[in-house]
Design a protein around this motif. Structure first.
Motif, PDB file in Angstrom:
ATOM      1  N   ALA A  60      30.050 -41.103  17.684  1.00  0.00           N
ATOM      2  CA  ALA A  60      31.422 -40.690  17.389  1.00  0.00           C
ATOM      3  C   ALA A  60      32.421 -41.565  18.138  1.00  0.00           C
ATOM      4  CB  ALA A  60      31.620 -39.223  17.762  1.00  0.00           C
ATOM      5  N   GLU A  63      32.573 -45.004  16.506  1.00  0.00           N
ATOM      6  CA  GLU A  63      33.181 -44.988  15.184  1.00  0.00           C
ATOM      7  C   GLU A  63      34.603 -44.439  15.182  1.00  0.00           C
ATOM      8  OE1 GLU A  63      30.390 -42.739  12.907  1.00  0.00           O
ATOM      9  OE2 GLU A  63      28.781 -44.188  13.226  1.00  0.00           O
ATOM     10  N   ARG A  65      35.525 -41.298  15.564  1.00  0.00           N
ATOM     11  CA  ARG A  65      35.574 -40.023  14.854  1.00  0.00           C
ATOM     12  C   ARG A  65      35.217 -38.892  15.800  1.00  0.00           C
ATOM     13  NH1 ARG A  65      32.092 -40.653   9.445  1.00  0.00           N
ATOM     14  NH2 ARG A  65      30.442 -40.592  10.972  1.00  0.00           N
ATOM     15  N   THR A  66      35.372 -37.654  15.331  1.00  0.00           N
ATOM     16  CA  THR A  66      34.966 -36.491  16.126  1.00  0.00           C
ATOM     17  C   THR A  66      33.463 -36.353  16.036  1.00  0.00           C
ATOM     18  OG1 THR A  66      35.101 -34.926  14.302  1.00  0.00           O
ATOM     19  CG2 THR A  66      37.134 -35.306  15.586  1.00  0.00           C
ATOM     20  N   ALA A  69      32.510 -34.650  12.728  1.00  0.00           N
ATOM     21  CA  ALA A  69      32.547 -35.513  11.544  1.00  0.00           C
ATOM     22  C   ALA A  69      31.356 -36.457  11.539  1.00  0.00           C
ATOM     23  CB  ALA A  69      33.844 -36.308  11.529  1.00  0.00           C
ATOM     24  N   THR A  70      30.952 -36.911  12.704  1.00  0.00           N
ATOM     25  CA  THR A  70      29.818 -37.827  12.797  1.00  0.00           C
ATOM     26  C   THR A  70      28.521 -37.116  12.444  1.00  0.00           C
ATOM     27  OG1 THR A  70      30.935 -39.132  14.457  1.00  0.00           O
ATOM     28  CG2 THR A  70      28.557 -39.392  14.317  1.00  0.00           C
TER      29      THR A  70
END
Length: 71
Positions: A60, A63, A65-66, A69-70
């Protein structure tokens, strides 16, 4: 008769799903559990996942992201 606890390696969401996720630890654990049950043993087979493992947190961050979400 013996009690057995079989723990398949926990899957981690650290990449795309592929046949190796099933063909590796899960298939081996299932085959062993079925064999032991056929011989009359009591078997508990367990598997699970944890969406907040360090693999998810590291991916995460990379990337942007949270973790949710990952995962």
């Amino acid at each position: 008769m013996t009690d057995h606890l079989i723990l398949a390696a926990l899957p981690t969401p650290n990449g795309e799903l592929h046949l190796g996720h099933l063909g590796g630890p899960f298939l081996a654990a299932d085959a062993l559990a079925r064999h032991l049950r056929a011989e009359g043993h009591r078997v508990t087979a367990v598997s699970a996942t944890d969406g907040l493992e360090s693999y998810v947190l590291d991916a995460a961050r990379r990337e942007g992201r949270t973790p949710e979400a990952t995962a």
